[in-house]
Design an enzyme around this catalytic site. Structure first.
Site, short mmCIF file in Angstrom:
data_model
loop_
_atom_site.label_atom_id
_atom_site.label_comp_id
_atom_site.label_asym_id
_atom_site.label_seq_id
_atom_site.Cartn_x
_atom_site.Cartn_y
_atom_site.Cartn_z
N LEU A 14 37.38 33.39 50.65
CA LEU A 14 37.81 33.58 49.27
C LEU A 14 36.67 33.22 48.31
O LEU A 14 36.21 32.07 48.29
CB LEU A 14 39.02 32.69 48.97
N GLY A 17 37.21 33.73 42.67
CA GLY A 17 37.60 32.92 41.51
C GLY A 17 36.45 32.75 40.52
O GLY A 17 35.28 32.92 40.86
N ARG A 21 36.01 25.34 36.01
CA ARG A 21 35.70 23.92 35.81
C ARG A 21 34.21 23.61 35.98
O ARG A 21 33.74 22.55 35.61
CB ARG A 21 36.55 23.07 36.79
N THR A 87 44.90 32.76 44.99
CA THR A 87 44.38 32.83 46.36
C THR A 87 45.26 33.71 47.25
O THR A 87 44.77 34.33 48.19
CB THR A 87 44.29 31.41 46.97
N GLY A 149 45.98 20.54 46.62
CA GLY A 149 47.36 20.81 47.00
C GLY A 149 47.78 19.77 48.04
O GLY A 149 46.98 19.37 48.88
N GLU A 164 50.93 22.40 44.70
CA GLU A 164 49.69 22.23 43.95
C GLU A 164 49.80 21.02 43.02
O GLU A 164 50.88 20.69 42.55
CB GLU A 164 49.41 23.49 43.12
N ARG A 342 -0.46 25.63 44.39
CA ARG A 342 0.39 26.75 43.97
C ARG A 342 0.37 27.88 45.01
O ARG A 342 -0.40 27.83 45.97
CB ARG A 342 -0.07 27.22 42.59
N ASN A 386 -18.65 21.13 49.54
CA ASN A 386 -18.23 19.95 48.77
C ASN A 386 -18.31 20.32 47.29
O ASN A 386 -19.39 20.63 46.78
CB ASN A 386 -19.17 18.78 49.10
N ASN A 395 -11.27 32.07 36.27
CA ASN A 395 -10.87 33.29 37.00
C ASN A 395 -10.24 34.34 36.10
O ASN A 395 -9.98 35.45 36.54
CB ASN A 395 -9.90 32.93 38.14
C1 UD1 Z 1 43.04 25.51 46.43
C2 UD1 Z 1 44.44 25.39 47.04
C3 UD1 Z 1 44.76 23.90 47.17
C4 UD1 Z 1 43.72 23.22 48.06
C5 UD1 Z 1 42.31 23.46 47.52
C6 UD1 Z 1 41.32 22.99 48.55
C7 UD1 Z 1 45.74 27.31 46.29
C8 UD1 Z 1 46.77 27.80 45.37
N1 UD1 Z 1 45.39 26.03 46.18
O1 UD1 Z 1 43.09 24.94 45.14
O2 UD1 Z 1 46.06 23.74 47.76
O3 UD1 Z 1 43.98 21.83 48.13
O4 UD1 Z 1 42.08 24.86 47.28
O5 UD1 Z 1 40.01 23.02 48.06
O6 UD1 Z 1 45.25 28.06 47.10
N2 UD1 Z 1 39.87 32.43 44.67
C9 UD1 Z 1 39.93 33.79 44.82
N3 UD1 Z 1 40.76 34.50 44.00
C10 UD1 Z 1 41.52 33.90 43.05
C11 UD1 Z 1 41.46 32.50 42.92
C12 UD1 Z 1 40.63 31.79 43.75
O7 UD1 Z 1 39.24 34.37 45.67
O8 UD1 Z 1 42.24 34.62 42.34
C13 UD1 Z 1 38.94 31.66 45.53
C14 UD1 Z 1 37.97 30.82 44.74
O9 UD1 Z 1 36.77 31.55 44.48
C15 UD1 Z 1 37.74 29.63 45.65
C16 UD1 Z 1 39.01 29.51 46.44
O10 UD1 Z 1 39.68 30.75 46.29
O11 UD1 Z 1 36.65 29.85 46.52
C17 UD1 Z 1 39.91 28.38 45.94
O12 UD1 Z 1 40.21 28.60 44.57
P1 UD1 Z 1 40.35 27.41 43.53
O13 UD1 Z 1 40.72 27.99 42.24
O14 UD1 Z 1 39.17 26.56 43.57
O15 UD1 Z 1 41.61 26.64 44.14
P2 UD1 Z 1 41.96 25.09 44.02
O16 UD1 Z 1 42.56 24.82 42.72
O17 UD1 Z 1 40.80 24.27 44.42
CA CA Z 2 38.72 24.70 44.87
#
Ligand code: UD1
Ligand code: CA
Length: 490
Positions: A14, A17, A21, A87, A149, A164, A342, A386, A395
């Protein structure tokens, strides 16, 4: 090789996102630790499991992320998440890249959980396959579970759901077993239940974590398997966690090299990128950064206060208080302190490069000394030469860069300016302060400074009443008296 259908594995990473933050222009999963983007670490671990397919889900800054992903792992499939956030939706679109009847297991990894090792995932997979569960969640017990979570278990210990942080009651938030964001699912069960996930939660997203309760509602079992190293479950959501992940990864890398026979005096101030390699009996002194694909050969000493990016350091070399980038340092070379190497610098065996020296795009032959206050750019220097303090290659003529060729055994006088293009033949010498604009033949001495002329009494005449004039007058009359006495002695 016999392969049962149930041993088939696909990995979903995944990476779609935004990473709000992080407060960054750079997508979160591309922030580097140990010289590699977060998602690069995850991909490397995924590939070590030799799955039949790796699917990476992208959306935010999709071209940047997709580019980095295919650079790191050319064989992976990149799929685009649509406007539905969460996710759960990410995994749903990833499944479209698998055959509709894919019968195996789907390992879901988060692009922002970079420290999990292949061994941990392999054992998660084994645990999952040895039990008759529809899903196994990798969990970890943390002192501070804030932001993650939580794994909610029934009274008998069976996993019932994941909640969550933002949706948790006070009692749920007090649970310290967290979801690491890594799971194995049986593909058909995952597919069937993802479509049931809604968005009625604090973030209005399709949570992958909701699949757990839905599987349970279908009377399918879910297990949670604690990670052996809870710290490795660290998820990177902000810059504080990014620095923590970098520190943990670095500690792991430093320890690995120590066990391979490298002396690392101060692990806390030594930073080693994951691609760097160090030979046994290398010594690393404090505050040293060994970055990129740097290699350091046996017996070399690097540091303190040294930064090497994509460098090659030869056996037995000493490199202290040096900044170097794309430089090759030969065996037994001594560089530093306060030296800047360099790109394109190649130092032959036994070369010495001293303080306040800068080099760029230059080859220096065996045993040559480049000791103090020197700039060498776009040059070729022979062996056993030397170069006097303050020797400079001029240069750049405001338009083009030109080359300087310096032969074997050449000695330049202090403050020689070599106006390129220019060539100094083997064994040639230059006088102090020479400005060399024309080639110097082998064995010639080149002088460009006019002979010295002393104007006697200039200070007393032109600066009367100054301290200098007073002491000069005294010295001159003492000298005169001395000369007179010597005259009488004769
Ligand atoms: C998520 C989990 C949480 C877990 C934590 C662990 C969910 C709902 N929550 O929370 O239970 O404890 O990870 O680190 O899954 N991403 C996508 N598409 C989206 C949203 C997110 O691909 O629409 C990807 C993000 O790029 C990231 C990962 O999913 O790599 C997790 O997303 P993030 O928003 O960081 O979830 P957390 O709030 O950390
Ligand atoms: Ca995360």
């Amino acid at each position: 090789m016999t392969e049962t259908l149930s041993s088939r594995l696909a990995v979903v990473v995944l990476a779609a996102g935004q990473g709000t933050r992080m407060k960054s222009r750079l997508p979160k999963v591309l922030h580097p630790i140990g010289g590699r983007p977060l998602v690069g670490h995850v991909l490397e671990t995924a590939l070590a499991l030799e799955p039949e397919r790796v699917v990476v889900v992208v959306r935010h800054e999709r071209d940047l992320v997709a580019g980095a992903v295919t650079d790191a792992a050319p064989g992976v499939v990149v799929v685009d998440q649509d406007d539905v956030p969460g996710t759960g939706r990410a995994v749903e679109v990833a499944l479209d890249a698998l055959d509709a009847d894919f019968p195996g297991d789907v390992l879901v990894l988060s692009g922002d959980v970079p420290l999990l090792e292949a061994d941990t995932l392999a054992s998660l997979l084994r645990t999952h396959r040895d039990s008759a569960v529809a899903a196994t969640v990798l969990s970890a017990t943390l002192d501070d579970a804030t932001g993650y979570g939580r794994v909610i278990r029934d009274a008998d210990g069976t996993v019932s759901r994941i909640v969550e942080q933002k949706d948790a009651t006070e009692a749920e938030a007090s649970v310290t077993e967290i979801n690491a964001g890594v799971y194995v699912f049986r593909a058909p069960a995952l597919r069937a239940h993802l479509s049931l996930v809604g968005t009625a939660n604090a973030q209005g997203e399709k949570y992958l974590t909701d699949v757990v309760a839905l599987l349970r509602a279908s009377r399918l079992a879910v297990a949670a398997s604690p990670a052996p190293d809870a710290a490795a479950a660290l998820g990177v959501n902000d810059r504080v966690q990014l620095a923590e992940a970098a520190r943990l990864l670095n500690a792991r890398t430093v320890r690995r090299w120590q066990l391979e026979g490298v002396s690392i005096q101060d692990p806390a101030t030594t930073w080693i990128d994951v691609r760097a390699t160090l030979a046994p009996d290398v010594t690393v002194l404090p505050n040293t950064h060994i970055l990129g694909a740097t290699t350091i050969a046996e017996g070399a000493t690097v540091g303190p206060d040294t930064s090497l990016i994509d460098c090659e350091i030869g056996a037995g070399a000493t490199v202290r208080r040096v900044e170097a980038n794309l430089a090759v340092v030969g065996d037994g070379v001594s560089v530093g302190p306060y030296t800047h190497l360099r790109p394109g610098t190649v130092l032959g065996e036994g070369v010495k490069v001293g303080s306040f020296v800068e080099t760029k795009n230059v080859r220096v032959g065996t045993g040559t000394k480049v000791p103090h206050f020197i700039y060498l750019g776009d040059a070729e220097v022979g062996s056993h030469a030397n170069l006097g303090a303050g020797t400079i290659t001029a240069n750049y003529d405001d338009v083009d860069k030109h080359r300087t060729l310096i032969g074997d055994e050449v000695h330049t006088g202090s403050h020689t300016v070599l106006v390129a293009p220019v060539r100094l033949g083997d064994g040639a010498k230059t006088g102090a302060g020479a400005v060399i604009r024309k080639d110097v033949p082998a064995g010639a001495l080149a002088l460009s400074v006019a002979p010295q002329r002393n104007v006697e009494g200039w200070v007393e005449k032109n600066r009367p009443g100054t301290g200098a004039a007073d002491v000069a007058a005294k010295a001159r009359s003492a000298q005169k008296a001395d000369d007179g006495a010597q005259e009488e002695d004769r």
